[in-house]
Write a protein that holds these residues in place. Sequence first.
Motif, PDB file in Angstrom:
ATOM      1  N   UNK A  63       0.683  12.932  -8.839  1.00 43.76           N
ATOM      2  CA  UNK A  63       0.118  14.261  -8.592  1.00 43.76           C
ATOM      3  C   UNK A  63       1.179  15.345  -8.797  1.00 43.76           C
ATOM      4  N   UNK A  64       2.387  15.094  -8.236  1.00 46.00           N
ATOM      5  CA  UNK A  64       3.460  16.092  -8.360  1.00 46.00           C
ATOM      6  C   UNK A  64       3.793  16.335  -9.826  1.00 46.00           C
ATOM      7  N   UNK A 115      -6.309  20.299 -11.111  1.00 49.07           N
ATOM      8  CA  UNK A 115      -5.844  20.272  -9.720  1.00 49.07           C
ATOM      9  C   UNK A 115      -6.086  21.614  -9.034  1.00 49.07           C
ATOM     10  N   UNK A 116      -5.901  22.717  -9.782  1.00 51.12           N
ATOM     11  CA  UNK A 116      -6.181  24.032  -9.200  1.00 51.12           C
ATOM     12  C   UNK A 116      -7.663  24.166  -8.883  1.00 51.12           C
ATOM     13  N   UNK A 146       0.821  -1.205   0.000  1.00 49.02           N
ATOM     14  CA  UNK A 146       0.000   0.000   0.000  1.00 49.02           C
ATOM     15  C   UNK A 146       0.865   1.270   0.000  1.00 49.02           C
ATOM     16  N   UNK A 147       2.011   1.178   0.705  1.00 54.52           N
ATOM     17  CA  UNK A 147       2.896   2.343   0.765  1.00 54.52           C
ATOM     18  C   UNK A 147       3.377   2.699  -0.646  1.00 54.52           C
ATOM     19  N   UNK A 166       0.699   4.564  -2.466  1.00 51.61           N
ATOM     20  CA  UNK A 166       0.573   5.965  -2.020  1.00 51.61           C
ATOM     21  C   UNK A 166       1.706   6.819  -2.596  1.00 51.61           C
ATOM     22  N   UNK A 167       2.916   6.251  -2.605  1.00 54.64           N
ATOM     23  CA  UNK A 167       4.062   6.978  -3.172  1.00 54.64           C
ATOM     24  C   UNK A 167       3.823   7.230  -4.663  1.00 54.64           C
ATOM     25  N   UNK A 172       0.975  18.246 -11.666  1.00 54.78           N
ATOM     26  CA  UNK A 172       0.890  19.663 -11.276  1.00 54.78           C
ATOM     27  C   UNK A 172       2.111  20.437 -11.768  1.00 54.78           C
ATOM     28  N   UNK A 177       0.939   7.437  -6.217  1.00 47.78           N
ATOM     29  CA  UNK A 177      -0.113   8.459  -6.368  1.00 47.78           C
ATOM     30  C   UNK A 177       0.479   9.854  -6.149  1.00 47.78           C
ATOM     31  N   UNK A 178       1.317   9.976  -5.106  1.00 46.13           N
ATOM     32  CA  UNK A 178       1.940  11.283  -4.814  1.00 46.13           C
ATOM     33  C   UNK A 178       2.791  11.744  -5.990  1.00 46.13           C
ATOM     34  N   UNK A 179       3.622  10.835  -6.488  1.00 43.29           N
ATOM     35  CA  UNK A 179       4.514  11.208  -7.596  1.00 43.29           C
ATOM     36  C   UNK A 179       3.712  11.595  -8.839  1.00 43.29           C
TER      37      UNK A 179
END
Lengths: 187, 267
Positions: free
Chosen positions: B12-13, B25-26, B1-2, B5-6, B16, B8-10
């Motif tokens: 999104x980054x 995203x804004x 799961x970690x 999540x990583x 954006x 998903x974060x990457x």
Amino acid sequence: MVPAVSPANAARLRIAAVLVCGIVMQTTFGTDLRIEGVAPDFMLLLAVAGGLAAGPGGGAFIGFSAGLLADLSLTATPLGVYALSWCLVGFAVGWARLNVLPEGRPVQPLVGLAATAGGLIVLLVVGALSGQGAFTAAGKAWLVRVGMVEAAWNAVLVIPVTALMRRAARGTRGADRLGRTDALVAG
Amino acid sequence: MVALLVLVSLTLISLDASGRGRSTLQGVRGAFNAVLAPVQSGIHAALRPVGNFFTGAVDYGRLQAENTLLRTELDQLRATEASAAFYQQQADQVLALQHLPFVAGIPKVTAQIINIGSSNFSASVTIDRGRSAGVLVGQPVVAAGGLAGSVVAVTAHTARVDLITDPRFVVGVSLPDHNTGSAAGQGPGDSVRVTVVPASAPVPKLHRGEILSTSGLQMELFPPGIPVGRIATVAVPPGELEPVATVTPFVNAARLGYVDVLLWSPQ
């Protein structure tokens, strides 16, 4: 008839409520608590408390959610920078809690101090990798000041916030696993 | 799961930062802040006394209000002085005088600051006027002392303003000898760094205490003549010809209560 909510889902709802309260406090009250111009970081604190209360998996998820809320309330950095950073912090604290750290409150302030310092370093690294100069624009002296003030706040608040998070996370797999491990060590 | 999540974060980054998913995203950020704003406003007002108590004085709130009032008056006096200096400079430059738009002639919306950002790595505030009052992204924001910042995000009834000290904030300023400079925020604190934009004009001589105002060049995001601040230090970096100055802004973010949003866009 209202369907029964499973213990795990009830715990998730409680954790979500704690996180929403955290971001509201951070964006309102947090700015009034500035010391030497530095505000506390309640969302980092929640990630640390999540790791201590729910272990590595739960800590990572709570840290990710706390970071995502922080990301949404900001505009200066790309969405996901705080989510990734606090996810890693929650996971690391949870892993350490499961494998290294003993149960008990005396160690929590030290965890709060160390995790805050580590969390800021992770944030700087993630920020640098995503091309963000905002974290280092104010210079090293400011970073040291931010680290000291945030660490002090988190060392003070980590005990009550972890107790709150432990209540909220009761019923999740990570929290139950930590409880069983502690019982084994104590027994 | 970690790992998920990583990932998903990457994602999104990268979405954006690359700008591909920025508008979506804004929009999400805007919706989140629109929901949060009324709650923030109420809770901030309710908890303000606790915060004031924390800072150490029982009567801090009243003294702070009095102090803010006095400082606002002082800032207005300074702004008058700064404007006078600017007009004097403009009088010396006869050519442009007839064509410059001035802040006095620009329509504006007065807004109250409802939330001072709590980030330790950026300098921004939320105001209680948004799209419904005509506020748009990019519009300049001024306060009693001079330039305060610019609007970076808008919802129907609120707007986010990056202050002049925010690391992302950059504004063109007029320098002596027909030079132009770039004033950039340095993050939380009270200084702005000014560098000279290389040009064919002679290298300008900057002096401590000199007042700098926005240049308002063609397509510049800010109209000319808004006082920015006073030069605090000047130094020439080793191996370079142009000086670098630190400027203390006239507007102090910590004391802001109300601001004016200029309903202005580059011509």
